[in-house]
Structure formats: structure tokens, C-alpha cells
Design a protein around this motif. Sequence first.
Motif, PDB file in Angstrom:
ATOM      1  N   THR A 192       9.819  -4.631   0.563  1.00  0.00           N
ATOM      2  CA  THR A 192       9.474  -5.343  -0.813  1.00  0.00           C
ATOM      3  C   THR A 192       7.957  -5.016  -0.909  1.00  0.00           C
ATOM      4  O   THR A 192       7.105  -5.526  -0.101  1.00  0.00           O
ATOM      5  CB  THR A 192       9.905  -6.941  -0.759  1.00  0.00           C
ATOM      6  OG1 THR A 192      11.270  -6.913  -0.811  1.00  0.00           O
ATOM      7  CG2 THR A 192       9.501  -7.404  -1.926  1.00  0.00           C
ATOM      8  N   GLN A 194       4.896  -6.732  -3.770  1.00  0.00           N
ATOM      9  CA  GLN A 194       4.737  -7.927  -4.660  1.00  0.00           C
ATOM     10  C   GLN A 194       3.159  -7.990  -4.652  1.00  0.00           C
ATOM     11  O   GLN A 194       2.557  -8.130  -3.746  1.00  0.00           O
ATOM     12  CB  GLN A 194       5.592  -9.133  -4.278  1.00  0.00           C
ATOM     13  CG  GLN A 194       5.097  -9.615  -2.756  1.00  0.00           C
ATOM     14  CD  GLN A 194       5.975 -10.772  -2.304  1.00  0.00           C
ATOM     15  OE1 GLN A 194       6.663 -11.239  -3.236  1.00  0.00           O
ATOM     16  NE2 GLN A 194       6.395 -11.248  -1.357  1.00  0.00           N
ATOM     17  N   GLN A 196       0.234 -10.822  -7.230  1.00  0.00           N
ATOM     18  CA  GLN A 196      -0.180 -11.528  -8.004  1.00  0.00           C
ATOM     19  C   GLN A 196      -1.498 -11.431  -8.496  1.00  0.00           C
ATOM     20  O   GLN A 196      -2.365 -11.699  -7.445  1.00  0.00           O
ATOM     21  CB  GLN A 196       0.519 -12.992  -7.999  1.00  0.00           C
ATOM     22  CG  GLN A 196       1.616 -13.276  -7.978  1.00  0.00           C
ATOM     23  CD  GLN A 196       2.227 -14.837  -7.712  1.00  0.00           C
ATOM     24  OE1 GLN A 196       1.584 -15.341  -6.892  1.00  0.00           O
ATOM     25  NE2 GLN A 196       2.890 -15.353  -8.544  1.00  0.00           N
ATOM     26  N   THR A 201       2.343 -10.838 -12.424  1.00  0.00           N
ATOM     27  CA  THR A 201       3.266 -10.624 -11.092  1.00  0.00           C
ATOM     28  C   THR A 201       4.055  -9.446 -11.218  1.00  0.00           C
ATOM     29  O   THR A 201       4.664  -9.218 -12.368  1.00  0.00           O
ATOM     30  CB  THR A 201       4.312 -11.805 -11.120  1.00  0.00           C
ATOM     31  OG1 THR A 201       3.436 -13.249 -11.046  1.00  0.00           O
ATOM     32  CG2 THR A 201       5.233 -11.801  -9.894  1.00  0.00           C
ATOM     33  N   LEU A 203       7.031  -7.076  -8.790  1.00  0.00           N
ATOM     34  CA  LEU A 203       7.642  -7.117  -7.601  1.00  0.00           C
ATOM     35  C   LEU A 203       8.641  -6.135  -7.469  1.00  0.00           C
ATOM     36  O   LEU A 203       9.264  -5.805  -8.492  1.00  0.00           O
ATOM     37  CB  LEU A 203       8.578  -8.192  -7.288  1.00  0.00           C
ATOM     38  CG  LEU A 203       9.283  -8.513  -6.032  1.00  0.00           C
ATOM     39  CD1 LEU A 203       9.372  -9.860  -5.354  1.00  0.00           C
ATOM     40  CD2 LEU A 203      10.757  -8.067  -6.293  1.00  0.00           C
ATOM     41  N   ASN A 205      11.777  -4.257  -5.062  1.00  0.00           N
ATOM     42  CA  ASN A 205      12.513  -4.261  -3.718  1.00  0.00           C
ATOM     43  C   ASN A 205      13.745  -3.181  -3.760  1.00  0.00           C
ATOM     44  O   ASN A 205      14.142  -3.183  -4.722  1.00  0.00           O
ATOM     45  CB  ASN A 205      13.212  -5.691  -3.745  1.00  0.00           C
ATOM     46  CG  ASN A 205      14.099  -5.769  -2.318  1.00  0.00           C
ATOM     47  OD1 ASN A 205      15.599  -5.227  -2.539  1.00  0.00           O
ATOM     48  ND2 ASN A 205      13.638  -6.029  -1.276  1.00  0.00           N
TER      49      ASN A 205
END
Length: 325
Positions: A192, A194, A196, A201, A203, A205
Motif C-alpha cells: 500500500t 498512501q 496526504q 489524499t 492511496l 493498494n
Amino acid sequence: MPTRANLPARQHRSQRHALLLACLLAVCCCVLPSLSHAQVNPQRILQKDQITGFYANLGLTVSYNLLGVRALGDVGYRWRLFESQSAILQDNYILLGATSAMTPAWMDFGAFVHLQPLSIFSVRGMYRYRFQLPTFFSGVVFEDVKKVDEVFGGTTGHLSGEQKMRDRIKEIADKEGGRVLPHSHIISADATFQFQLKGVTALVNARYEKWISQYNKDSLYKTFYEGGLDLIMNKDDDVLTVNALLGYQWNMFLFVAYTNYMKAFQSGEEIWRVGPAVRWTLAPNWGAFKKPNLFFVLNWYVKHRFRAASLDGVPLVAVVFGGLF
């Protein structure tokens, strides 16, 4: 519908033991967070670092097209790897835990190790055992992918496809004297990424899964419908799943564009859906329950055997309630 007397003794004992273990794990998922809250060291709450300690991630999903209700839970213990004041390094840990998922149609349970060396990157290895219960679309099996094409010929939409699955269940149950219910060993590894930044944001996966499934006459029925993934796959298959979102945080709301892609390599089946989603964080904390939130998803199927937009255009609608302990 088969009765217990119809099942071979060995299969009946195996399913009974698996169901008992799943129920015990479900009790743990419900009880352990409460016990942990009662035993929390007050000093640790006052400290800035709250990484090391008990961890639980719980969620409840209700959805349509795919129709279902499922409860998911991870419980475990985290250890910080090293101290750092850097934003990209400070949220680091290793987590050892147990996982379980329960629906009216199937259950699974297992264990995992989760390593997060950076705030923006993590990897996870996991083993799960999943078994189907004789409800809903459990027991849809096929001789091979050619038979899948034959069964779903003339499908006009998701309701038509689901009816064809019901008809197939009845056909197999009449022929075999009961439903053919797969149980699977699932070994997975995922990564994953990710981040911010100023309200933005992102992400991504990616998960690879190796499925090893067994069921009555699996030498004859080499392909089956897996209700958890909503995917038609071979009894021994390799599955790639990619989830990605890009969003913007505004007060308690996170507005995102979301996509999900899955491919079973041996059966050749694919699923791809896209659409908007919104996460509403209800409060910072409800006691020991951190960041309780509702996640609303509206996704259209670009590719699916019988749910795709090219057929009837009905989206997947889902509401997820979740949070952390």
C-alpha cells in the motif's frame, strides 16, 4: 438443500470445526476491544506516541449489486520500529494480528503480519481459510470456463445474471444430491502506498492472492463463483486486486474518486468498477473507538460477467461503517 446426513462425515467435521473457530474469532473481535480499553495505561494515553499497543480495525458493510452484508475485523499488537520526528518516517511499526470476515454466505479467518517502515508505505502477508455456507449464491460450480460462457449466455443485466446463478445452484444440487460448497486456503501479499498533502489524499493498494480450493467432485467442477470477490475463478487460481483512490479532505468529509480492478489469471475473468465515494468522519473519537466513520460508495461496473454497465448500468451501492481501536 442437503442435510447434515448428506455430507461425508469427514467434511461435516471439518466444516463444524471451521465454523467453531470462526465464531470464537468473532467473539474475540467483539470482546477484546472492550477489555483493552479497560486495561489501557493512562500514562500511555498522555504520551505523544501511541503506536505500540493493542490495535483493532472493525467494519460493517451493507451493499447492493453485489447484494450483501459483511462484518470485517483485524485485531493484533503493534510495535514501533524506531523513533523519528520526520513526517515521512514517524508512523512506522510492525503489526502481528488475526483477521476474520463474516457474511450470511461465507466466513473466513486467518493471521497476518503487517510492516510499515514509512508513513507512506506498508506491506502485508496473510493467510486465510474461507468456507461457504449453503445460502445465497454459494455452490455455483462449473466444469470449466466454457461452461461458464454457456450458462451466462443471453444475460441481460445483474438480475438476470443472479437468476442464472440460482438456476445453476439448483441444477447442481439436484444432480449431486446437495450443494457443492468450496472451502479455500488463501495466501496473499499486498503493498500500500498512501499520502496526504494539504487536503489531497491518494492511496493505491495492490494484492496478489493464491487460492487453493477444495470441494466435492472438484476434479469434475474445476471452476466456481467466489462470492467474497464476486469473481468466477478456477479451484486453484491466482488473483490480482488493485484498489486506488484520489480525494480531497474538507472538514469532516473526504470526497474521492475510487476504482477497483480484479483479475483471476487461470479463469481469465476480470472485474473493473469506478465511481465516486465519500467518507464522513463522525467524530475524532467515541471513547476507545477512534475515527468512527461512514464510507458511501457508488461504483459502476466497466467490466464484469453480468454486472457491467454495458448490460443494465446499475451501480454497486455500498455503505461502510468503520473505525479503529
